[in-house]
Scaffold this motif. Structure first.
Motif, mmCIF file in Angstrom:
data_model
loop_
_atom_site.group_PDB
_atom_site.id
_atom_site.type_symbol
_atom_site.label_atom_id
_atom_site.label_comp_id
_atom_site.label_asym_id
_atom_site.label_seq_id
_atom_site.Cartn_x
_atom_site.Cartn_y
_atom_site.Cartn_z
ATOM 1 N N GLU A 74 0.774 -1.457 -0.248
ATOM 2 C CA GLU A 74 -0.569 -0.188 -0.067
ATOM 3 C C GLU A 74 0.844 1.365 0.298
ATOM 4 O O GLU A 74 0.150 1.577 -0.676
ATOM 5 N N ARG A 77 2.561 1.763 -3.510
ATOM 6 C CA ARG A 77 1.216 2.416 -4.056
ATOM 7 C C ARG A 77 1.287 3.789 -3.664
ATOM 8 O O ARG A 77 1.070 4.519 -5.109
ATOM 9 N N VAL A 78 1.244 3.936 -2.559
ATOM 10 C CA VAL A 78 1.012 5.827 -2.808
ATOM 11 C C VAL A 78 1.912 6.907 -3.234
ATOM 12 O O VAL A 78 2.089 7.808 -3.637
ATOM 13 N N ALA A 80 4.286 5.477 -5.468
ATOM 14 C CA ALA A 80 3.643 5.522 -6.778
ATOM 15 C C ALA A 80 3.653 6.932 -7.146
ATOM 16 O O ALA A 80 3.496 7.306 -7.955
ATOM 17 N N GLU A 81 1.747 7.027 -6.463
ATOM 18 C CA GLU A 81 0.992 7.505 -7.394
ATOM 19 C C GLU A 81 1.565 9.151 -6.969
ATOM 20 O O GLU A 81 1.100 10.105 -7.784
ATOM 21 N N LYS A 82 1.853 9.842 -5.723
ATOM 22 C CA LYS A 82 2.719 10.885 -5.744
ATOM 23 C C LYS A 82 3.463 11.590 -6.095
ATOM 24 O O LYS A 82 3.585 12.553 -7.066
ATOM 25 N N ALA A 84 4.024 10.107 -9.304
ATOM 26 C CA ALA A 84 3.367 10.184 -11.007
ATOM 27 C C ALA A 84 2.602 11.638 -10.888
ATOM 28 O O ALA A 84 2.450 12.136 -11.917
ATOM 29 N N SER A 85 1.956 12.207 -9.772
ATOM 30 C CA SER A 85 1.539 13.450 -10.037
ATOM 31 C C SER A 85 1.668 14.956 -9.683
ATOM 32 O O SER A 85 1.277 15.792 -9.780
ATOM 33 N N GLU A 87 3.504 15.719 -6.911
ATOM 34 C CA GLU A 87 3.372 15.569 -5.344
ATOM 35 C C GLU A 87 4.696 15.410 -4.942
ATOM 36 O O GLU A 87 5.014 16.107 -4.138
#
Length: 124
Positions: A74, A77-78, A80-82, A84-85, A87
């Motif tokens: 988890e 995943r968070v 990677a999302e940050k 990618a965005s 952030e």
């Protein structure tokens, strides 16, 4: 709790036996297949020895970096999302160090003889 030898010691003993006693007597394609098997046993030994501590340290770094709790899957995943965005990026305090250490820990298990990995170890 099991008595000795440990699973790691057993796997290493089998790999060493195959490497020293059996490999010299095998030729051709079967020798290649035997080396592949020995390499797989060596990889499992490294996983049993190094992967747990490496993942535990990775989880601690991720929790500190992200400020949240969760499983390593988890948290990654968070992260990677940050990334990618936008952030988080390499200017985010601690991110570059975390990514580098995670890479080094994975190489210690997967590719400990990789030239660049060995060079980096020698520089520390």
């Amino acid at each position: 709790m099991q008595d000795e030898p440990t699973p790691t010691e057993l796997i290493k003993a089998v790999a060493d036996f195959l490497r020293t006693e059996i490999t010299p007597a095998i030729k051709g394609h079967n020798a290649f297949k035997l080396r592949v098997g020995i390499n797989a046993l060596d990889l499992v030994t490294r996983q049993l020895t190094l992967q747990g501590p490496g993942e535990a340290a990775e989880a601690v770094r991720l929790k500190a970096l992200l400020g949240i709790d969760g499983s390593i899957m988890e948290l990654n995943r968070v992260l990677a999302e940050k990334i990618a965005s936008g952030e988080m990026d390499l200017n985010t305090p601690g991110l570059k160090e975390h990514l580098w250490q995670t890479t080094m820990d994975k190489l210690a298990v997967d590719q400990p003889n990789y030239g660049s990995y060995k060079r980096e170890l020698g520089q520390k």
